[in-house]
Write a protein that holds these residues in place. Structure first.
Motif, short mmCIF file in Angstrom:
data_model
loop_
_atom_site.label_atom_id
_atom_site.label_comp_id
_atom_site.label_asym_id
_atom_site.label_seq_id
_atom_site.Cartn_x
_atom_site.Cartn_y
_atom_site.Cartn_z
N ASN A 161 0.84 -1.20 0.00
CA ASN A 161 0.00 0.00 0.00
C ASN A 161 0.87 1.25 0.00
O ASN A 161 1.69 1.46 0.90
CB ASN A 161 -0.89 -0.03 1.25
CG ASN A 161 -1.85 1.13 1.34
OD1 ASN A 161 -1.82 2.05 0.53
ND2 ASN A 161 -2.72 1.08 2.33
N ARG A 162 0.69 2.09 -1.00
CA ARG A 162 1.48 3.32 -1.10
C ARG A 162 1.33 4.20 0.14
O ARG A 162 2.31 4.77 0.64
CB ARG A 162 1.03 4.09 -2.34
CG ARG A 162 1.59 5.50 -2.45
CD ARG A 162 1.13 6.15 -3.74
NE ARG A 162 1.35 7.59 -3.74
CZ ARG A 162 0.37 8.50 -3.88
NH1 ARG A 162 -0.88 8.10 -4.04
NH2 ARG A 162 0.66 9.78 -3.88
N TYR A 163 0.11 4.32 0.66
CA TYR A 163 -0.12 5.18 1.82
C TYR A 163 0.62 4.66 3.05
O TYR A 163 1.17 5.44 3.83
CB TYR A 163 -1.62 5.31 2.11
CG TYR A 163 -2.40 5.85 0.93
CD1 TYR A 163 -2.03 7.05 0.32
CD2 TYR A 163 -3.50 5.16 0.44
CE1 TYR A 163 -2.74 7.54 -0.76
CE2 TYR A 163 -4.22 5.65 -0.64
CZ TYR A 163 -3.84 6.83 -1.24
OH TYR A 163 -4.54 7.31 -2.31
N HIS A 164 0.63 3.33 3.21
CA HIS A 164 1.38 2.78 4.33
C HIS A 164 2.88 3.00 4.14
O HIS A 164 3.60 3.26 5.11
CB HIS A 164 1.11 1.29 4.50
CG HIS A 164 2.02 0.67 5.52
ND1 HIS A 164 1.90 0.92 6.87
CD2 HIS A 164 3.12 -0.12 5.38
CE1 HIS A 164 2.86 0.29 7.51
NE2 HIS A 164 3.61 -0.35 6.64
N HIS A 185 5.36 6.84 -6.45
CA HIS A 185 4.70 5.53 -6.26
C HIS A 185 5.72 4.39 -6.26
O HIS A 185 5.38 3.26 -6.61
CB HIS A 185 3.64 5.29 -7.34
CG HIS A 185 2.49 6.22 -7.27
ND1 HIS A 185 1.18 5.80 -7.39
CD2 HIS A 185 2.42 7.57 -7.10
CE1 HIS A 185 0.36 6.85 -7.31
NE2 HIS A 185 1.10 7.92 -7.12
N THR A 200 -2.25 2.08 -4.83
CA THR A 200 -3.42 2.57 -4.11
C THR A 200 -4.62 1.74 -4.54
O THR A 200 -4.63 1.17 -5.65
CB THR A 200 -3.70 4.04 -4.41
OG1 THR A 200 -4.06 4.19 -5.78
CG2 THR A 200 -2.48 4.91 -4.10
N PRO A 201 -5.66 1.66 -3.72
CA PRO A 201 -6.84 0.88 -4.11
C PRO A 201 -7.45 1.35 -5.43
O PRO A 201 -7.79 0.54 -6.29
CB PRO A 201 -7.80 1.08 -2.94
CG PRO A 201 -6.91 1.38 -1.78
CD PRO A 201 -5.76 2.16 -2.34
N SER A 202 -7.59 2.65 -5.60
CA SER A 202 -8.22 3.16 -6.82
C SER A 202 -7.36 2.89 -8.04
O SER A 202 -7.87 2.54 -9.12
CB SER A 202 -8.51 4.65 -6.69
OG SER A 202 -7.32 5.38 -6.45
N GLN A 203 -6.04 3.04 -7.90
CA GLN A 203 -5.13 2.77 -9.02
C GLN A 203 -5.21 1.32 -9.45
O GLN A 203 -5.34 0.99 -10.64
CB GLN A 203 -3.70 3.11 -8.61
CG GLN A 203 -2.63 2.63 -9.59
CD GLN A 203 -1.29 2.42 -8.91
OE1 GLN A 203 -1.16 2.57 -7.71
NE2 GLN A 203 -0.29 2.06 -9.70
N GLU A 269 -7.42 1.79 2.26
CA GLU A 269 -6.35 2.78 2.35
C GLU A 269 -5.55 2.66 3.64
O GLU A 269 -4.41 3.10 3.71
CB GLU A 269 -6.92 4.20 2.23
CG GLU A 269 -7.38 4.58 0.85
CD GLU A 269 -8.81 4.13 0.54
OE1 GLU A 269 -9.39 3.40 1.39
OE2 GLU A 269 -9.34 4.50 -0.52
N LEU A 274 -2.83 -4.25 0.61
CA LEU A 274 -4.09 -4.17 -0.12
C LEU A 274 -4.47 -5.57 -0.56
O LEU A 274 -3.61 -6.34 -1.02
CB LEU A 274 -3.95 -3.26 -1.34
CG LEU A 274 -3.49 -1.82 -1.11
CD1 LEU A 274 -3.43 -1.07 -2.43
CD2 LEU A 274 -4.40 -1.10 -0.12
#
Length: 282
Positions: A161-164, A185, A200-203, A269, A274
């Motif tokens: 996960n990019r955010y993590h 990224h 990311t989830p959306s990506q 997120e 993910l």
């Protein structure tokens, strides 16, 4: 001599191969594995047909192929991985646990997966943890996985996960890596690790939809406890993780909490990993 990126990844796993499965002994990854197994049982396995065929794309030492083929003795599988050092352990597991006749282990680069499999061959394809992080062209590899699925087949992906990655690298003081995760990224979680793609989830959902694999489940885990630096190694637990998991009762309560949250789309997120399931249209 400067190594190519593929050679860098191969060397990274050559060094780790013999001790890789010791990750099972770390309390954080034990929780993560139990959550992943629960997610598979909730969202994937109930619709996998009898006599199913499995593709483990980047299966390494065969930790998850082993679990699936032992759980489902009707299944056969192909484990495909770049590292001969890692796949040596997958072959040994198959012999030790009695399913060598149901598993083919093949060495190769996922960029060339279609050279080794046929279209419409598999009911289930898995690619777990950092595998897609290490490929050069993620959409192309996903297209090859999609082509290998039968109509109605499922692709199950676990990716970083990019955010993590941003949070983790800020927490450990690796601000260059945090900036790389946020802006490019791409980042790593520890020195000596090859730089990885972050998602990311959306990506990821967008990419899968574009290649004709509509997403049916998108979530993340664990969401209540995050790993520390020591969890990027093969041994030991970080101080904060040890403080959180003070005893077996505390572990069970946290696991119960994670299980109640598991599957909520809005938590993707927040997950360290993910978890995405996509199904090929019939």
């Amino acid at each position: 001599m400067t190594l190519s990126y593929t050679d860098e990844v191969t060397e990274y796993f050559r060094v780790k191969a013999d001790g890789y499965d010791r990750v099972d002994e770390q309390v954080y990854w034990r929780l993560s594995d139990e959550l992943l197994w629960e997610a598979l049982q909730r969202y994937v396995l109930p619709t996998v047909p009898a006599g199913a065929t499995l593709l483990d794309a980047g299966g390494g030492t065969g930790r998850w192929t082993d679990r699936l083929l032992r759980h489902r003795p009707d299944m056969t599988g192909l484990l495909y991985d770049l590292s001969t050092d890692m796949t040596r352990h997958a072959r040994a597991k198959a012999v030790e646990h009695g399913y060598a006749d149901r598993l083919t282990v093949r060495q190769g680069d996922l960029a060339n997966l279609s050279d080794s499999v046929t279209d419409g061959q598999f009911d289930l394809a898995i690619s777990f943890h950092n595998v897609l992080g290490f490929v050069a062209d993620v959409p192309d590899v996903l297209r090859q996985i999609a082509a290998a699925l039968k109509p109605g087949g499922q692709a199950v992906l676990v990716v970083p996960n990019r955010y993590h990655a941003v949070f983790f690298n800020v927490l450990t003081g690796a601000l260059d890596e945090a900036e790389s995760a946020a802006l490019d990224h791409r980042a790593r979680f520890a020195p000596g690790m090859p730089v990885m793609n972050m998602f990311t989830p959306s990506q990821l959902t967008g990419t899968l939809n574009e290649i004709g694999l509509p997403v049916t489940t998108s979530t993340g885990f664990p969401v209540a406890v995050y790993p520390g630096f020591q969890e990027t190694q093969l041994d030991g637990s970080s101080g904060l993780v040890r403080q959180v998991f003070t005893d077996g009762e505390t572990y069970d309560r946290i696991k119960s909490l994670e299980l109640r949250l598991l599957g909520e789309p809005g938590l993707a997120e927040r997950g360290n990993n993910l978890f995405v399931v996509a199904t090929k249209p019939r």
